[in-house]
Structures are given as C-alpha cells and as structure tokens.
Design a protein around this motif. Structure first.
Motif, mmCIF file in Angstrom:
data_model
loop_
_atom_site.group_PDB
_atom_site.id
_atom_site.type_symbol
_atom_site.label_atom_id
_atom_site.label_comp_id
_atom_site.label_asym_id
_atom_site.label_seq_id
_atom_site.Cartn_x
_atom_site.Cartn_y
_atom_site.Cartn_z
ATOM 1 N N THR A 1 0.828 -1.206 0.000
ATOM 2 C CA THR A 1 0.000 0.000 0.000
ATOM 3 C C THR A 1 0.858 1.248 0.000
ATOM 4 O O THR A 1 2.086 1.198 -0.043
ATOM 5 C CB THR A 1 -0.956 -0.005 1.209
ATOM 6 N N THR A 2 0.171 2.374 0.075
ATOM 7 C CA THR A 2 0.839 3.664 0.153
ATOM 8 C C THR A 2 1.703 3.753 1.405
ATOM 9 O O THR A 2 1.400 3.140 2.433
ATOM 10 C CB THR A 2 -0.211 4.792 0.175
ATOM 11 N N THR A 3 2.757 4.545 1.323
ATOM 12 C CA THR A 3 3.543 4.862 2.515
ATOM 13 C C THR A 3 2.930 6.036 3.264
ATOM 14 O O THR A 3 3.351 6.337 4.387
ATOM 15 C CB THR A 3 4.984 5.232 2.129
ATOM 16 N N GLY A 4 1.973 6.704 2.643
ATOM 17 C CA GLY A 4 1.370 7.882 3.254
ATOM 18 C C GLY A 4 2.193 9.147 3.077
ATOM 19 O O GLY A 4 1.795 10.228 3.524
ATOM 20 N N LYS A 5 3.337 9.031 2.408
ATOM 21 C CA LYS A 5 4.213 10.182 2.173
ATOM 22 C C LYS A 5 4.053 10.652 0.728
ATOM 23 O O LYS A 5 4.079 9.841 -0.193
ATOM 24 C CB LYS A 5 5.672 9.799 2.446
ATOM 25 N N ARG A 6 3.892 11.939 0.562
ATOM 26 C CA ARG A 6 3.665 12.496 -0.771
ATOM 27 C C ARG A 6 4.952 12.499 -1.588
ATOM 28 O O ARG A 6 6.052 12.758 -1.080
ATOM 29 C CB ARG A 6 3.098 13.897 -0.693
ATOM 30 N N LEU A 7 4.787 12.194 -2.857
ATOM 31 C CA LEU A 7 5.924 12.202 -3.774
ATOM 32 C C LEU A 7 6.296 13.625 -4.173
ATOM 33 O O LEU A 7 5.462 14.541 -4.149
ATOM 34 C CB LEU A 7 5.574 11.400 -5.032
ATOM 35 N N GLU A 8 7.559 13.797 -4.539
ATOM 36 C CA GLU A 8 7.996 15.079 -5.092
ATOM 37 C C GLU A 8 7.194 15.385 -6.360
ATOM 38 O O GLU A 8 6.785 14.466 -7.059
ATOM 39 C CB GLU A 8 9.490 15.021 -5.433
ATOM 40 N N PRO A 9 6.914 16.641 -6.689
ATOM 41 C CA PRO A 9 7.362 17.873 -6.012
ATOM 42 C C PRO A 9 6.438 18.330 -4.877
ATOM 43 O O PRO A 9 6.748 19.282 -4.185
ATOM 44 C CB PRO A 9 7.333 18.892 -7.149
ATOM 45 N N ASP A 10 5.313 17.637 -4.685
ATOM 46 C CA ASP A 10 4.391 18.050 -3.624
ATOM 47 C C ASP A 10 4.864 17.616 -2.244
ATOM 48 O O ASP A 10 4.437 18.183 -1.231
ATOM 49 C CB ASP A 10 2.993 17.471 -3.886
ATOM 50 N N GLY A 11 5.714 16.594 -2.188
ATOM 51 C CA GLY A 11 6.229 16.102 -0.920
ATOM 52 C C GLY A 11 7.725 15.918 -0.977
ATOM 53 O O GLY A 11 8.402 16.419 -1.876
#
Length: 291
Positions: free
Chosen positions: A109-119
C-alpha cells in the motif's frame, strides 16, 4: 500464478476477494498505534481463523496481511530491517490458512508520504521500497500481488514498475477515491485505468474510503474504458465515530451485497469488501450473485 492463469480465472466469472483484515484485527483486540503486521505475527491464530472463514464464505483470492510491511512504513516502528522476515512469514501464515483453496495476494500500500514535487519522497525511494517488499513477497510464494488503498496514480505506477523489475507475478491495483472518483493525492480512477492498463496491470479499481452505494458511477466510468478487469472492494458504508474514537460501519451484510450486485452490473469484475466487512459479507455477496 502467471498473467495467463489470472486471465483465465477472470474469464471464468466474477472473482470474489476477501473482506477486511485490519478492522477485524481491531475487533479481536489489536490496540491502536501498533504495527498491524507485527501484531498479527504474535496472534497468528486470529488471522488464520479469519482467512479460513473467508475461504469458506467463497473468497477465491485472500490478501496476505503485508499491507504496510515496506521499509518506509516500518521505520515508524523501528523495524525497517525486518521487511523480508515480516513479508515471508505473513505469506506463509496465509498459505497455511487457505490450504490451496484460494490464491494468496501479496499486499502492499501507500507509505502515506507524498511524492515530489508536492512532498519529500522521491519516486526512486518509493520504487526501491516496493522492489524490496515485492521481492520478499514473490520469494515467499505469493500467487499474485495487489497494490491497494493507493492515494494517487503515481504510487501505483511505482508499484507496477517495481513488480516488472523483480518478478512476473500479475499485479492488481486499486485506489482509494472521493465520491467523484478523484484521488486524495492527485489523479482519478479514470486516469488510473487509462494509465495502468497500458503498464500491464492485471486489474485496476477502487477500494476503501466509501460504501458500495456511492461507487456505481465510478465503476461504470472505469468499465467503459477498461480492457482489463475492474476491481471494487469498498467499505461497509461510511463510518460513524463513537465517543471512544472508534469507527463504526453500519451497512449490514445483506444491504452491502445488494449494492455489490449493482456494481457488478455496472462493470465490476473483481469484488470484495474493505473496512467494516467480515466473512458474512462475502457469504452474502456469493449468495446474491448466485440468485
């Protein structure tokens, strides 16, 4: 299981998945704030009894409880070095439970961390984390893979890229969405289908977030452009939060099954239940589809 075997299974009729794992572990006493994967290892009988009941109810594919057993998520519990151990043992427990009567999907599943460039998370970091987990799942004997409860299309792209680089298992992808089909971190269910079927996903769909009564339009829209099976694994309605902060799902199994039949008519080919569901929900789905 290879891609041809998956396609033959899909061609034989609606595929029945299992229901929830996490909410049933909570009902069985799992406390908040712990690693679900590690807690299950310490209470294997609870998991296996649940999975056995899913098989009895009619599940053809059962998800191994490896949901967040990736390096990035396990860092929250200082267990990032135990990726191989957790995934291997949890797949083994699941295979022991079903005794060859259902396929086991290695779950990520998702790590819950946003990918670049938004995260701050780079695509390469996410790709490496998924490669590590998928390698462990494949080596442990998972029959297929599922990337579920994803928050954006890019996360599922990373999961598919990771899969193609380390094994040839088919991967189903499902995204959690708003009622209009939009993802929480960007993209939509329609964009997911358009993009991921080009990347050789075995199936694409939606899970969690909403009840089946809210997803007919989304499933229908996906089905109209799909060349691969559409997956639907919704919650047992929208939860109510009680005075203890617990989520209470109030859609009973017969009503859930009626709405799932509607989703099948709208184009869903692979169905099951997410949060708030249990083996009775799967039993009711199988019953209503037969009638």
């Amino acid at each position: 299981m290879n891609r041809d075997q998956f396609e033959r299974l899909a061609g034989s009729g609606v595929i029945i998945l299992d229901g929830a794992t996490g909410t049933n572990m909570t009902k069985a006493g799992m406390p908040k704030g712990v690693s679900t994967e590690f807690w299950i290892l310490e209470h294997a009988d609870i998991l296996q009894n649940l999975q056995k009941e899913y098989v009895k109810a009619g599940s053809q594919i059962v998800y191994a409880p490896t949901f967040s057993a990736n390096r990035l998520s396990l860092e929250n519990f200082h267990m990032e070095t135990r990726v191989e151990e957790l995934n291997t043992r949890l797949v083994e427990l699941s295979k022991e439970a079903v005794q060859g009567k259902a396929y086991i999907a290695g779950d990520l599943t998702t790590t819950g961390k946003r990918l670049e460039p938004d995260g701050v998370l780079s695509y390469e970091e996410l790709l490496d984390a998924y490669k590590e987990q998928i390698t462990a799942l494949a080596n442990a004997g998972a029959d297929l893979l599922v990337a579920e409860t994803m928050l954006c299309v890019d996360e599922m792209m990373a999961a598919l890229d990771a899969t193609s680089s380390v094994c040839d298992l088919p991967m189903m992808c499902s995204m959690t969405v708003e009622a209009d089909g939009s993802g929480f971190f960007g993209g939509s269910a329609i964009e997911a289908m358009e993009t991921l079927q080009e990347m050789d996903a075995a199936a694409v769909g939606i899970n969690c977030s909403l009840g089946p009564d809210q997803l007919e339009a989304v499933v229908s829209s996906m089905s109209k452009i799909a060349r691969i099976p559409v997956l639907a694994k919704p919650n047992a309605g929208n939860p109510l939060i009680n005075d203890k902060g617990e989520a209470i799902y109030n859609m009973e199994a017969p009503e859930f099954a009626r709405h799932m039949r509607t989703l099948v008519h709208a184009g869903a080919d692979i169905i099951g239940g997410c949060c708030g569901t249990d083996p009775e929900y799967i039993r009711q789905i199988v019953k209503i589809l037969k009638t």
